[in-house]
Design a protein around this motif. Structure first.
Motif, PDB file in Angstrom:
ATOM      1  N   ALA A  67      47.241  35.542  43.150  1.00  0.00           N
ATOM      2  CA  ALA A  67      47.096  35.548  41.696  1.00  0.00           C
ATOM      3  C   ALA A  67      45.626  35.408  41.343  1.00  0.00           C
ATOM      4  N   TYR A  68      45.212  36.141  40.315  1.00  0.00           N
ATOM      5  CA  TYR A  68      43.858  35.962  39.790  1.00  0.00           C
ATOM      6  C   TYR A  68      43.809  34.607  39.087  1.00  0.00           C
ATOM      7  N   LEU A  89      48.406  37.284  37.219  1.00  0.00           N
ATOM      8  CA  LEU A  89      47.201  36.808  36.541  1.00  0.00           C
ATOM      9  C   LEU A  89      47.538  35.481  35.876  1.00  0.00           C
ATOM     10  N   ILE A  90      46.744  34.455  36.172  1.00  0.00           N
ATOM     11  CA  ILE A  90      46.942  33.146  35.542  1.00  0.00           C
ATOM     12  C   ILE A  90      45.856  32.991  34.485  1.00  0.00           C
ATOM     13  N   ALA A  91      46.287  32.772  33.248  1.00  0.00           N
ATOM     14  CA  ALA A  91      45.354  32.723  32.131  1.00  0.00           C
ATOM     15  C   ALA A  91      45.517  31.435  31.345  1.00  0.00           C
ATOM     16  N   ASP A 118      47.504  49.125  35.333  1.00  0.00           N
ATOM     17  CA  ASP A 118      46.683  49.954  36.198  1.00  0.00           C
ATOM     18  C   ASP A 118      45.952  49.124  37.251  1.00  0.00           C
ATOM     19  N   MET A 119      45.717  47.850  36.938  1.00  0.00           N
ATOM     20  CA  MET A 119      45.127  46.920  37.917  1.00  0.00           C
ATOM     21  C   MET A 119      46.157  46.458  38.947  1.00  0.00           C
ATOM     22  N   GLY A 120      47.441  46.676  38.658  1.00  0.00           N
ATOM     23  CA  GLY A 120      48.506  46.213  39.547  1.00  0.00           C
ATOM     24  C   GLY A 120      49.118  44.892  39.121  1.00  0.00           C
ATOM     25  N   VAL A 121      48.749  44.384  37.939  1.00  0.00           N
ATOM     26  CA  VAL A 121      49.289  43.108  37.460  1.00  0.00           C
ATOM     27  C   VAL A 121      50.704  43.322  36.930  1.00  0.00           C
ATOM     28  N   ARG A 122      51.655  42.564  37.455  1.00  0.00           N
ATOM     29  CA  ARG A 122      53.060  42.634  37.020  1.00  0.00           C
ATOM     30  C   ARG A 122      53.478  41.403  36.237  1.00  0.00           C
ATOM     31  N   VAL A 123      52.711  40.297  36.375  1.00  0.00           N
ATOM     32  CA  VAL A 123      53.043  39.036  35.715  1.00  0.00           C
ATOM     33  C   VAL A 123      51.768  38.394  35.178  1.00  0.00           C
ATOM     34  N   VAL A 124      51.843  37.884  33.940  1.00  0.00           N
ATOM     35  CA  VAL A 124      50.767  37.050  33.413  1.00  0.00           C
ATOM     36  C   VAL A 124      51.394  35.695  33.093  1.00  0.00           C
TER      37      VAL A 124
END
Length: 197
Positions: free
Chosen positions: A11-12, A65-67, A86-92
């Protein structure tokens, strides 16, 4: 839309609060109607910073992505969801989201998970070195360290994501019912039916 059941991976650990859609995808990228290639422009202003998480090869292609709080605020640009896809992120995962962003994310197959700040802090810590699992079916986020965080999700959104149905898919799934209605309506009001030769 691809069905969503479970996502496993790095995760980012982004964590910033009040990230608006202009930060997610700057206005200069809004000229396109294509959903492809927007990942290159995603978080452009953040990527200009030294040591940013998005250019760190350790996190390249991360599906999570963790925000921070209020993610996706600002304008209602759907391009923000396209760029994340497009970045491949499926979950935020964040403590809260803009309603419009959350809706656009859902319509584009991205799950938004709301969890309290103390959970976000823990997930940020784990994301520095280990993967995270997001299980939509069981509505739980887990880590290799036995952390288990349950989350709520709208039942309609959950069923659509699990089945991989966007708005067009939902309409096509009702194809037989629509055809039956059209046939019945045509029989009841034949003067409305345009004959084709």
């Amino acid at each position: 839309m691809e069905p969503f059941k479970q996502v496993d991976g790095r995760a980012y650990p982004f964590g910033r609060k009040n990230v608006d859609t202009d930060v997610i995808i700057p206005a200069e990228y809004l000229k396109t109607i294509s959903r492809e290639g927007l990942g290159e422009g995603a978080f452009k202003t953040v990527r200009a910073e030294d040591g940013n998480v998005f250019d760190n090869p350790e996190y390249a292609g991360s599906p999570v992505l963790i925000a921070g709080d209020n993610f996706g605020c600002g304008s209602s640009r759907e391009h923000a969801a396209w760029a994340l896809n497009d970045m491949g992120v499926r979950v935020v995962i964040a403590p809260s989201f803009s309603d419009i962003f959350s809706s656009n994310a859902f319509k584009n197959g991205i799950l938004t998970v709301e969890l309290p700040q103390e959970v976000i802090d823990r997930l940020m810590e784990v994301a520095e070195s280990d993967p995270i699992t997001v299980d939509l079916e069981n509505q739980v986020v887990t880590t290799p360290f036995q952390d288990r965080f349950e989350f709520a999700v709208d039942p309609f959104r959950k069923s659509c994501l699990l089945a991989g149905l966007d708005e067009i898919g939902l309409t096509l799934a009702s194809g037989d019912a629509i055809a039956a209605y059209e046939q019945k309506a045509s029989a009841a009001r034949p003067w409305l039916v345009k004959e084709t030769n």
